[in-house]
Scaffold this motif. Structure first.
Motif, short mmCIF file in Angstrom:
data_model
loop_
_atom_site.label_atom_id
_atom_site.label_comp_id
_atom_site.label_asym_id
_atom_site.label_seq_id
_atom_site.Cartn_x
_atom_site.Cartn_y
_atom_site.Cartn_z
N GLN A 237 73.13 65.03 30.15
CA GLN A 237 73.01 64.27 31.40
C GLN A 237 73.61 65.04 32.58
O GLN A 237 73.87 64.46 33.63
CB GLN A 237 73.68 62.90 31.26
CG GLN A 237 73.01 62.01 30.22
CD GLN A 237 73.65 60.65 30.14
OE1 GLN A 237 73.50 59.81 31.04
NE2 GLN A 237 74.37 60.41 29.06
N LYS A 463 70.44 57.49 37.23
CA LYS A 463 71.43 57.88 36.22
C LYS A 463 72.47 56.79 36.04
O LYS A 463 73.01 56.26 37.00
CB LYS A 463 72.11 59.19 36.63
CG LYS A 463 73.04 59.76 35.58
CD LYS A 463 73.50 61.14 35.99
CE LYS A 463 74.42 61.74 34.96
NZ LYS A 463 75.71 61.08 34.91
N VAL A 500 67.18 62.26 31.27
CA VAL A 500 67.89 61.14 31.89
C VAL A 500 66.92 60.05 32.30
O VAL A 500 67.15 58.85 32.08
CB VAL A 500 68.71 61.63 33.10
CG1 VAL A 500 69.18 60.45 33.96
CG2 VAL A 500 69.93 62.44 32.63
#
Length: 562
Positions: A237, A463, A500
């Motif tokens: 990520q 995110k 992500v």
């Protein structure tokens, strides 16, 4: 839906190691693990007497999220008296205000209320490329422990005249920017007597999302809690290289520092079908393959699919149909339509704007508090966009029109400054005041996180969030990966951006691409599917016909209830 703590989460809570690295891919219960870690520390007396535990995050949204989890596991008194939850800019500002004089700085310089550098670029009439160049130069230079004179010298060596001019103006106006805050904090904490105050005050440190750390931020944390810090996050990520984050470099330093590494590999967020697709990207992201914590609990096993379209317009029409099909069967669900960049999403935005019966949320639109929304709507009701753009200083014109300088509260000033910057950007794009007014939503950013309906957003904005359904659009070369990504490092980060976006999905994930996409200037470009659409990934995905079959056979009451 709640879960009992896993064995790994309990191990994290009960470990007596002062330093720990928690590798936690998306949906693996990271926030819960960190809250349990803090609970365990307090029960063991780690923060005895007046000492506290510092919890550092990267955003207010993340700060609110971890605070909510802490409330579940701590008493109100413990949370109030023993825990400091703060984002990195807030921590840096606190260090600056309290100790600037220790290194001869004036603690009364103006703290940033908004993106000051961007505002100066707008004032100077710089285009996107010029503004990006200024931001890149200033950001890179300020991630070293330099004083103002040294910063200016380094900027002058870069030869970017706009950056030189803006940096001189900043010093002249006694202004700090968001890039200056960690720079001055690092300079201050380099003084042992100051760092010792923070080490004595904070018995332990928690860092959420270690992969987003810049080396500078890691140095700041180490001055406060070296050897006593718990880091949590996931290399897969790590998508903020453009802000200075260096995931692999930071990971290596952390691994050398801590005494224990714990890996979480069970997902509580996503269906088996979604996880299979996300796992197929692991060779590209260098992440961790996940297993589903309760695979039998997902109605029909979830859905992962891939659909190609002749054009971006056809893609947009099809996405609207899918959204309607979901809401007909599960009206309360949330669909995230995610694009790598906002401009590629414009066909989707237009298509959904023509569907008045759907609840649609654009994450890049203004979500304003009640008072700021009232002020902006009042301005938009009587202002002439052409006059704003024709003014010698469009920002001053807008601020004077809004009577900005009569507002005393710093928070209110910051909120209005951000809102006016958004308005000016839309004016520059030709959006009319009445249309902007319609796009204002009242509340705060948290109101987006749980609202039913369609959510239109970029990969970076999403995110840390989750949606019942995710549709990733524009899976084409030049968009995903972005055309500017040329190096191996940049392509790695682009693969992580895709991962992500995909891992935001709970029940279902659909990847789409178009064979032709009109540019902003009207030219139509032929497009090829992204190289990230590998053979391994495609084997996990069904096609358009498979989507129809799945929709017809799925247990929608169970999907709506989960």
């Amino acid at each position: 839906m709640t879960f009992d703590p896993t064995d790994e989460q309990l191990m994290i809570r009960d470990s007596e190691e002062a330093g720990m690295l928690i590798v936690a891919p998306a949906g693996c219960g990271k926030s819960e693990a960190l809250a349990l870690r803090v609970q365990g520390m307090l029960r063991r007396g780690v923060a005895a007497g007046p000492r506290r535990i510092l919890v550092a995050t990267f955003s207010n949204r993340a700060k609110d999220n971890i605070r909510e989890r802490l409330r579940v596991h701590l008493s109100a008194a413990e949370l109030r008296d023993k825990i400091t939850v703060i984002n990195f800019h807030g921590l840096s500002a606190r260090v600056y205000r309290s100790h600037a004089a220790a290194i001869g700085l004036d603690p009364e310089w103006t703290l940033p209320e908004n993106d000051w550098v961007k505002e100066q670029c707008q004032r100077a009439g710089l285009n996107y490329g010029q503004s990006a160049g200024v931001d890149k130069v200033l950001q890179r230079v300020k991630q070293e422990a330099l004083n103002d004179a040294e910063v200016l010298q380094r900027v002058e060596e870069q030869g970017n005249r706009d950056a030189i001019s803006i940096e001189k103006l900043r010093i002249q106006d006694a202004q700090l920017t968001y890039d200056d805050l960690p720079r001055v904090a690092e300079l201050i904490l380099a003084r042992d007597e100051v760092a010792e105050l923070y080490r004595a005050h904070f018995a332990a440190v928690i860092v959420d999302e270690f992969q987003d750390l810049t080396p500078q931020q890691l140095r700041i944390i180490n001055r406060i809690g070296a050897g006593r810090t718990t880091y949590a996050g996931d290399l897969a990520q790590g998508i903020y290289g453009f802000t200075g984050a260096r995931p692999e470099e930071v990971y290596d330093q952390i691994a050398d520092e801590v005494g224990e590494v714990v890996e979480l590999a069970e997902s509580h967020r996503s269906s088996p079908a979604v996880l299979d697709a996300v796992n197929a990207l692991v060779p590209l992201t260098q992440g961790t393959a996940l297993t589903c914590a309760a695979p039998d609990s997902w109605p029909s096993g979830g859905l992962a699919a891939h659909v190609g379209h002749v054009s971006a317009e056809e893609e947009a029409t099809w996405v609207v149909k899918v959204a309607k099909a979901v809401f007909e069967r599960a009206p309360g669900q949330r669909i995230g339509v995610i694009s790598r960049i906002t401009s590629r999403r414009r066909f989707i935005d237009t298509a959904f704007s023509e569907q008045p019966g759907l609840e649609v949320h654009r994450w890049d639109d203004g979500v304003l508090d009640t008072e700021t929304a009232r002020r902006v709507r009042t301005i938009l009701a009587s202002i002439d966009a052409a006059a704003v753009l024709a003014a010698a200083d469009s920002i001053d014109f807008l601020r004077n029109f809004a009577q900005f300088h009569q507002i005393q509260d710093p928070a209110d000033r910051g909120a209005l400054a951000d809102a006016l910057g958004w308005v000016l950007e839309l004016f520059s794009d030709g959006v009319k005041p009445a249309e902007i007014s319609k796009r204002i939503r009242v509340g705060d950013n948290s109101t987006l996180l749980t609202r039913r309906g369609v959510h239109l957003l970029s990969g970076h904005a999403g995110k840390g969030q989750q949606f019942d359904w995710v549709i990733v659009i524009g899976l084409e070369k030049g968009n995903i990966p972005f055309f500017e990504a040329k190096t191996e490092e940049a392509l790695l980060e682009e693969a992580r951006v895709l991962s992500v976006m995909m891992s935001r999905a709970r029940h279902g994930l659909i990847l789409t691409h178009a064979a032709t996409v009109p540019a902003l200037n009207g030219r139509v470009w032929a497009k090829e599917p992204s190289q990230f659409l590998t053979a391994d990934l495609q084997t996990t995905l069904t096609d358009a016909a498979g989507i129809v079959e799945w929709f017809e056979a799925a247990s929608w009451p169970d999907i709506a209830a989960r």
